[in-house]
Design an enzyme around this catalytic site. Sequence first.
Site, mmCIF file in Angstrom:
data_model
loop_
_atom_site.group_PDB
_atom_site.id
_atom_site.type_symbol
_atom_site.label_atom_id
_atom_site.label_comp_id
_atom_site.label_asym_id
_atom_site.label_seq_id
_atom_site.Cartn_x
_atom_site.Cartn_y
_atom_site.Cartn_z
ATOM 1 N N SER A 248 96.441 63.176 21.731
ATOM 2 C CA SER A 248 97.009 62.194 22.651
ATOM 3 C C SER A 248 98.426 62.610 23.043
ATOM 4 O O SER A 248 98.623 63.694 23.585
ATOM 5 C CB SER A 248 96.950 60.800 22.020
ATOM 6 O OG SER A 248 97.230 59.794 22.955
ATOM 7 N N ASP B 14 88.002 57.011 27.915
ATOM 8 C CA ASP B 14 89.388 57.368 27.649
ATOM 9 C C ASP B 14 90.088 57.613 28.980
ATOM 10 O O ASP B 14 89.606 58.418 29.781
ATOM 11 C CB ASP B 14 89.417 58.640 26.790
ATOM 12 C CG ASP B 14 90.812 59.054 26.366
ATOM 13 O OD1 ASP B 14 91.799 58.496 26.871
ATOM 14 O OD2 ASP B 14 90.911 59.970 25.522
ATOM 15 N N HIS C 250 89.069 56.855 23.236
ATOM 16 C CA HIS C 250 90.244 57.638 22.874
ATOM 17 C C HIS C 250 90.506 57.592 21.369
ATOM 18 O O HIS C 250 90.532 56.520 20.770
ATOM 19 C CB HIS C 250 91.444 57.065 23.634
ATOM 20 C CG HIS C 250 92.724 57.794 23.422
ATOM 21 N ND1 HIS C 250 93.024 58.955 24.095
ATOM 22 C CD2 HIS C 250 93.799 57.532 22.628
ATOM 23 C CE1 HIS C 250 94.227 59.364 23.737
ATOM 24 N NE2 HIS C 250 94.715 58.522 22.834
#
EC number: 3.1.1.94
Length: 328
Positions: A156, A260, A290
């Site tokens: 991320s 996501d 995600h």
Amino acid sequence: MPGQYAQSWLDWEAQSGGRSVLHGTPDEIKAMYAGLSQALKPMAPPFSENVDVTEGDVDGIKYRIYKLKGERGPLPIAFNTHGGGWMVGDLDTDHLLCGVIAEHTKSVVVNVDYRLTPDVAYPVPLEDSLKVYKWAAANASSFGGDPDKFYTIGGSAGGALALQIANKIKKDPQLKDGLKGVVALVPATTHWEAVPEKYKSKYKAVEDNKTGVPIIDGESMEIFFKYAKVDPSDPDTFTLLAEDNHKNFPPTYFASCEFDPLRDDAYVMEAALKEAGVPTKHDHYPGMPHYFWLIPTVPESKIFVENLLQGIGWILSQMKGATRSSYI
């Protein structure tokens, strides 16, 4: 268009009381994240007894080093930056995963605790990470690392940092040859306001997953970008835009998830690197949101870890003098 959630994920949501999405003020997001972390602790497997952990700091920026007991080295160095939108997270975020990587890939892992928004803005998280990276390169022999076999890794916001660090290091005459790989897990690589024209038709995830998908959605990313004070057109932050340097990137492993807002960030960055002649590998997780591997009881989390170790093995196998079987 997106398909259906994996049943295993829906089962987890039912067991845990519903869907969680990180929204709100920074204080509210930090409280939600802390609550999630506490709820997950009892589900986590124990940390490996085979891995030694040491801690230190570079000018106040804390780090942890993970090394398999009995390994003298020099070992490849995995330089880890945690996720959390540059707003949440710390050395504990990836603690278990860093231990798994150290144990199963024979890498020494350096895990970095960069400063967070809203106390700081970009590029401070990148600058903090680079400071520890440069320390690690200069002092690799002190912890059994090989300064000629670095790879960056993160998920991320940490995946964004893994690519940002690579972009910077590959411009550094003294350090560029030592960086041999990138592991970019569900990374942020572009801003929807500044997607290059040739990738716009492929960049749909931020709209597909704008609201209501688990963990983060497009609205979450708006919040993270706002408090990081990012410049949408800055190639040092959004590495899809660093086109002049793509050809210098090392082999890069990607992971992406269907539900996501950052799904297509991985796909367009991979396309750009491929176009520049960079070897890539990519594992995609249909039906999953995600960073789903945060939830250890979801069966796909085990598959993710297995694939990640194979992806790291692929990175390591391309380093000079290495074979895949040397590491995993």
